[in-house]
Enzyme design. Structure first.
Site, PDB file in Angstrom:
ATOM      1  N   SER A   1       0.799  -1.221   0.000  1.00 34.70           N
ATOM      2  CA  SER A   1       0.000   0.000   0.000  1.00 34.70           C
ATOM      3  C   SER A   1       0.837   1.277   0.000  1.00 34.70           C
ATOM      4  CB  SER A   1      -0.944  -0.067   1.209  1.00 34.70           C
ATOM      5  OG  SER A   1      -1.806   1.014   1.218  1.00 34.70           O
TER       6      SER A   1
ATOM      7  N   ASN B   1      -8.632   8.546   6.490  1.00 34.27           N
ATOM      8  CA  ASN B   1      -7.534   8.558   5.528  1.00 34.27           C
ATOM      9  C   ASN B   1      -7.982   8.301   4.076  1.00 34.27           C
ATOM     10  OD1 ASN B   1      -7.919   5.766   5.317  1.00 34.27           O
ATOM     11  ND2 ASN B   1      -6.428   5.341   6.905  1.00 34.27           N
TER      12      ASN B   1
HETATM   13  C1  LIG Z   1      -4.751   6.231  11.870  1.00 32.33           C
HETATM   14  C2  LIG Z   1      -4.650   5.487  10.590  1.00 32.33           C
HETATM   15  O1  LIG Z   1      -4.644   6.090   9.511  1.00 32.33           O
HETATM   16  N1  LIG Z   1      -4.568   4.150  10.702  1.00 32.33           N
HETATM   17  C3  LIG Z   1      -4.458   3.287   9.506  1.00 32.33           C
HETATM   18  C4  LIG Z   1      -3.383   2.236   9.720  1.00 32.33           C
HETATM   19  O2  LIG Z   1      -3.744   1.411  10.812  1.00 32.33           O
HETATM   20  P1  LIG Z   1      -3.058   1.448  12.274  1.00 32.33           P
HETATM   21  O3  LIG Z   1      -3.632   0.244  12.948  1.00 32.33           O
HETATM   22  O4  LIG Z   1      -3.476   2.751  12.866  1.00 32.33           O
HETATM   23  O5  LIG Z   1      -1.576   1.420  12.057  1.00 32.33           O
HETATM   24  O6  LIG Z   1      -3.290   1.419   8.541  1.00 32.33           O
HETATM   25  C5  LIG Z   1      -4.499   0.690   8.276  1.00 32.33           C
HETATM   26  C6  LIG Z   1      -4.238  -0.209   7.072  1.00 32.33           C
HETATM   27  O7  LIG Z   1      -3.936   0.518   5.933  1.00 32.33           O
HETATM   28  C7  LIG Z   1      -5.668   1.646   8.059  1.00 32.33           C
HETATM   29  O8  LIG Z   1      -6.839   0.900   7.883  1.00 32.33           O
HETATM   30  C8  LIG Z   1      -5.789   2.579   9.266  1.00 32.33           C
HETATM   31  O9  LIG Z   1      -6.773   3.540   9.053  1.00 32.33           O
HETATM   32 MG   LIG Z   2      -3.740   1.100   0.284  1.00 35.78          MG
END
Ligand SMILES: CC(=O)N[C@H]1[C@@H](OP(=O)(O)O)O[C@H](CO)[C@@H](O)[C@@H]1O
Ligand SMILES: [Mg+2]
Length: 559
Positions: free
Chosen positions: A66, A392
């Site tokens: 990603s 996001n």
């Molecule tokens: C605050 C933030 O943007 N967190 C992101 C990020 O997850 P975290 O668990 O916060 O690292 O990556 C994920 C996968 O891409 C997405 O779903 C999520 O929204």
């Molecule tokens: Mg992606």
């Protein structure tokens, strides 16, 4: 199904696990530096193959990391409906990825098979579609995945090549529904829905100023070339695509892409001209499952532009208004139309102003889930029409199969041509949106449609509500898993006293709201704060970060 232990053991021996690495099935599968991923990807291939046998359907496996840097890579599995792998299978996928040697791999599989009555229900043949993004390591890792799939007797690996993540999910879903499932079918469906929606636009609607399309940042990733193919088919879409991944344009996700624009609040590379920035701009992430929109606004007294971001919350609100308008037109005239349950899903990261607008101005029910598309998607699927977006920019619109059936077969006894059109529009929306997972390409099309229906410029869209100032910080701690949360991650239960400290800090500023949670993709605790002014949001985030550092064994100097 029949398991061939020798075939499996021989194949597994070619993919020894890297030493001292533990793979965690994170928010979206396994991710790491590409050089250590072969073994985990091979084994994810096995999981996908078994899932295909278990569900008697086609499954997808995508090689991508990603928005992460180019040297990283990862693997995600698309389930039979085109959504994320069923969560019950995650512990199995994780145990398999971490098995020490081929014999252990076999044992983990046998244990899983016996526990789940697998043999009773599994098919004897299956199929896994394999896709990858443009990362150089993708070719090697896709081959590892293929070998994992083929280690299971009776399962075919179909190599689909370079795709966006949502395209692969779409293909899995279409294929399991017996529809055309090629890449060309994907473009045809999206462009057909888009064309119908534009043709059904009520007279007099449309942008007041001449419409000049979007300038799109392709993050130097797979989305750029796919978007340009889509543009070749959708004639009414004017796009200027930059950061397409060409030699001179720069590296994947480096100073470009949706994550960079949303988190850093900066213009991506090659968006340099002041006059251009006032136009409608969009940014995709590296595998094109996220998109955010933005434009530049002349900073007061300065020869520079401020970036105005329209994130997932604003996209969600725009879509909710557009769909609600269609429903209102339909239901106000066609009285016998069944009541429709419309709902939206957000996470705690959603800006409070968006949640308030959705609830109070639009009167729409808002559900909150933990972070991660897998949580939002399942919640949204409970509504007749469920919309979900992470702040996001990752999200989509789901229309329940039963509701689509009503749309297809309902013949209104009353109502005007306009209300009939609303029925058709809702059907066309279901063609444009990707019902498997968030899809930057389909979101771009639907944003264009919604703006044209509203007759809005990007500035008009931006002004529907004003974001509350917010701040995100990361805190390094010894063991982030010690942080436990509840109520969709809005409150902390462990360590004790942390929640009380957050409450006191939030009470010191106007409209204060703050929460902390362990990241599922990085080794950090994330802090989010929101308040009436930027200074207050900054000071609240910092105060909370200091408490986290103090109460959860922070590493290094306090923030
Ligand atoms: C605050 C933030 O943007 N967190 C992101 C990020 O997850 P975290 O668990 O916060 O690292 O990556 C994920 C996968 O891409 C997405 O779903 C999520 O929204
Ligand atoms: Mg992606």
């Amino acid at each position: 199904m029949e398991l061939d232990p020798d075939r499996l053991l021989t194949a597994a021996a070619a993919f020894p696990p890297p030493e001292g690495v533990h793979f965690a099935y994170g928010t979206a599968g396994f991710r790491a530096d590409a050089s250590i991923l072969d073994c985990a990807v091979f084994r994810a291939g096995i999981v996908a193959a078994l899932r295909s046998l278990h569900t008697s359907s086609t499954i997808g496996l995508m090689i991508t990391a990603s928005h992460n840097p180019i040297q990283d890579n990862g693997v995600k599995i698309a389930d039979c409906n085109g959504d994320m792998l069923c969560q019950d299978w995650e512990p199995f996928a994780e145990s398999l990825a971490n098995a020490h040697n081929p014999r252990d791999v076999l044992q983990v599989i046998l244990d899983f098979i016996h526990k789940g009555n697998f043999f009773n229900s599994a098919a004897s043949s299956g199929r896994v579609l394999l896709g990858r993004d443009t990362r150089p390591s993708g070719v090697r890792l896709l081959n590892a995945a293929r070998q994992g799939v083929e280690a299971i007797l009776g399962v075919d690996a179909a190599v689909m090549g370079v795709l966006t993540t949502p395209q692969l999910h779409w293909m899995v879903r279409a294929s399991n529904r017996g529809h055309g499932a090629s890449e060309q079918d994907y473009y045809s469906q999206l462009s057909h829905g888009f064309k119908c929606l534009l043709e059904m636009k009520p007279p007099g609607k449309g942008l007041i100023t001449p419409w000049d399309g979007f300038i799109v940042d392709g993050a130097n990733g797979v989305g750029a070339s796919k978007l340009s193919r889509l543009q070749g088919i959708v004639k009414d879409l004017k796009l200027d695509i930059r950061n397409s991944g060409g030699e001179a344009e720069g590296l994947l996700n480096e100073l470009v892409g949706a994550d960079y624009v949303q988190k850093e609040r900066k213009f991506p590379r090659h968006f340099g001209h002041l006059s251009e920035l006032a136009k409608r701009c969009a940014s995709l992430d590296g595998d094109a499952d996220r998109i955010v929109f933005f434009y530049g606004e002349q900073a007061e007294g300065a020869d520079a532009m401020n970036l105005r971001l329209l994130d997932g919350d604003k996209i969600l609100t725009l879509f909710a208004m557009f769909i609600q308008n269609q429903l209102q037109e339909l239901c106000s005239e066609v009285h016998e139309f069944p009541a429709i349950n419309l709902g939206v899903v957000q996470t705690a990261y959603a800006n409070g102003a968006s949640t308030r607008f959705l609830k109070e101005n639009l009167g729409i029910q808002v559900a909150l889930t933990p972070t991660g598309v897998k949580h939002l998607h399942h919640k949204a699927a409970e509504f007749d029409i469920g919309l979900y977006f992470e702040a996001n920019g990752h999200g989509t619109v789901l229309l329940k199969e039963e509701f689509l059936q009503v749309l297809r077969t309902f013949s209104p006894k009353s109502g005007t041509e306009g209300s009939r059109r609303s029925l058709q529009r809702l059907q066309a929306i279901s063609e444009v949106v990707n019902q498997g997972i968030g899809d930057a390409l389909s979101v771009l099309l639907l944003v264009e449609v919604a703006l044209q229906y509203m007759g809005w410029s990007i500035q008009d869209w931006d002004s529907i509500y004003t974001d509350l100032p917010s701040r995100q910080l990361k805190v390094k701690v010894q063991d982030r898993t010690l942080i436990k949360t509840t109520d969709a991650e809005t409150r902390v239960t462990h360590p004790l006293n942390l929640q009380a400290a957050i409450d006191v800090e939030a009470g010191k500023v106007s409209s204060g709201r703050a929460f902390v949670r362990p990241s599922g993709t990085e080794d950090v605790v994330r802090v989010y704060a929101e308040a009436g002014t930027q200074e207050e949001a900054d000071s609240l985030a910092r105060a909370v970060a200091i408490h986290v550092h103090e109460l959860a064994k922070g590493v290094g100097a306090p923030p």
